[in-house]
Design a protein around this motif. Structure first.
Motif, PDB file in Angstrom:
ATOM      1  N   PRO A 115      -8.355  -0.571  -1.465  1.00 34.49           N
ATOM      2  CA  PRO A 115      -7.939  -1.377  -2.610  1.00 34.49           C
ATOM      3  C   PRO A 115      -6.797  -0.788  -3.427  1.00 34.49           C
ATOM      4  O   PRO A 115      -6.090  -1.515  -4.118  1.00 34.49           O
ATOM      5  N   ASP A 116      -6.607   0.531  -3.371  1.00 40.43           N
ATOM      6  CA  ASP A 116      -5.624   1.152  -4.259  1.00 40.43           C
ATOM      7  C   ASP A 116      -4.813   2.251  -3.581  1.00 40.43           C
ATOM      8  O   ASP A 116      -4.311   3.156  -4.231  1.00 40.43           O
ATOM      9  N   GLY A 117      -4.647   2.152  -2.270  1.00 41.02           N
ATOM     10  CA  GLY A 117      -3.932   3.192  -1.544  1.00 41.02           C
ATOM     11  C   GLY A 117      -2.454   3.285  -1.870  1.00 41.02           C
ATOM     12  O   GLY A 117      -1.834   4.338  -1.671  1.00 41.02           O
ATOM     13  N   LEU A 118      -1.869   2.189  -2.380  1.00 41.16           N
ATOM     14  CA  LEU A 118      -0.441   2.179  -2.711  1.00 41.16           C
ATOM     15  C   LEU A 118      -0.138   2.642  -4.132  1.00 41.16           C
ATOM     16  O   LEU A 118       1.005   2.986  -4.443  1.00 41.16           O
ATOM     17  N   LEU A 119      -1.142   2.652  -4.979  1.00 43.25           N
ATOM     18  CA  LEU A 119      -0.902   2.948  -6.389  1.00 43.25           C
ATOM     19  C   LEU A 119      -0.249   4.305  -6.630  1.00 43.25           C
ATOM     20  O   LEU A 119       0.584   4.427  -7.553  1.00 43.25           O
ATOM     21  N   PRO A 120      -0.544   5.353  -5.851  1.00 43.06           N
ATOM     22  CA  PRO A 120       0.129   6.636  -6.092  1.00 43.06           C
ATOM     23  C   PRO A 120       1.649   6.560  -5.981  1.00 43.06           C
ATOM     24  O   PRO A 120       2.348   7.421  -6.530  1.00 43.06           O
ATOM     25  N   VAL A 121       2.165   5.539  -5.318  1.00 42.20           N
ATOM     26  CA  VAL A 121       3.617   5.385  -5.203  1.00 42.20           C
ATOM     27  C   VAL A 121       4.244   5.298  -6.594  1.00 42.20           C
ATOM     28  O   VAL A 121       5.322   5.839  -6.838  1.00 42.20           O
ATOM     29  N   LEU A 122       3.565   4.645  -7.502  1.00 42.78           N
ATOM     30  CA  LEU A 122       4.109   4.465  -8.845  1.00 42.78           C
ATOM     31  C   LEU A 122       4.275   5.791  -9.582  1.00 42.78           C
ATOM     32  O   LEU A 122       5.151   5.933 -10.431  1.00 42.78           O
TER      33      LEU A 122
END
Length: 230
Positions: free
Chosen positions: A219-226
């Motif tokens: 659900p949140d694997g991309l959030l660290p990109v921010l």
């Protein structure tokens, strides 16, 4: 400071439907019937064969398909031939279903964005960060982005079959950086494949990897990109 982000497509921003959903959709559209117990077994066999693009890799690539498999993302014809060749390792009630399965996987309905994809892409747009999609693929994925409302957040698409080059060849990443006017040293590549997406490091790009999991399981694997982008 990172000013540009490149994303992979399958397993990174989007995930393809399950093999069983894929097979059931095609059987229903074609009016073909498999006994209920056979549907799951056939879907499992197709998945093991690696016949679903964006799904699991083949357990074993038949010798006669090895050359096609290695070059599959360099053209639309090679991509179709490789995946329908894998599909034909599994008996189906109608031989025409192998082509129908391939056609189905290109439909926007066969794909779902990861739950945090919209948040990440829209936030990057708000921050003025330019975004590109760099994908090893044999067909035009732009309609998938449009159908799911994410096209407005992508500034350029660099697709292997349109250039005859596949990742990890740095030329594909260089093409994307040039299209965005980006310095590779200020560019982040986000993908799920270390062998393929890691090729961006040859240009000086930084990389961030996500796990290729079903959408509901990530659900949140991309959030660290921010946090990696200024």
């Amino acid at each position: 400071m990172t000013s540009t982000v490149l994303f992979d497509f399958s397993g990174t921003l989007f995930r393809v439907e399950s093999a069983e959903s894929w097979l059931r959709s095609v059987l229903g559209t074609a009016g073909s019937v498999l006994p209920e117990g056979e549907v799951a077994r056939t879907a499992w066999a197709l998945e093991a064969a690696g016949a679903l693009p964006g799904g699991a890799s083949p357990v074993r690539v038949p010798d006669e398909l090895a050359g096609l498999w290695e070059a599959r993302d360099e053209s639309a014809d090679l991509h179709r031939a490789a995946y329908t060749g894998l599909s034909r390792q599994v008996p189906l009630p109608d031989p025409a279903l192998h082509e129908a399965l391939y056609d189905r996987h290109m439909e926007p309905a066969a794909w779902a964005p990861y739950p945090d994809a919209l948040q990440v892409l829209s936030t990057l747009r708000e921050r003025g960060v330019r975004v590109g999609v760099v994908s090893n693929i044999g067909w035009d994925l732009r309609p998938v982005f449009r159908a799911h409302g994410l096209d407005a957040y992508v500034d350029t698409y660099v697709l292997s079959y349109e250039h005859g080059v596949q990742k990890p060849d740095p030329r594909l990443f260089a093409t994307a950086c040039a299209a965005l006017g980006a310095d590779p040293r200020a560019t982040l590549m986000v993908g799920d494949s270390r062998p393929a997406d890691g090729g961006a490091t040859a240009l000086g790009c930084s990389v961030f990897f996500v796990d290729h999991l079903p959408a509901a399981e990530r659900p949140d694997g991309l959030l660290p990109v921010l946090d990696l982008v200024g």
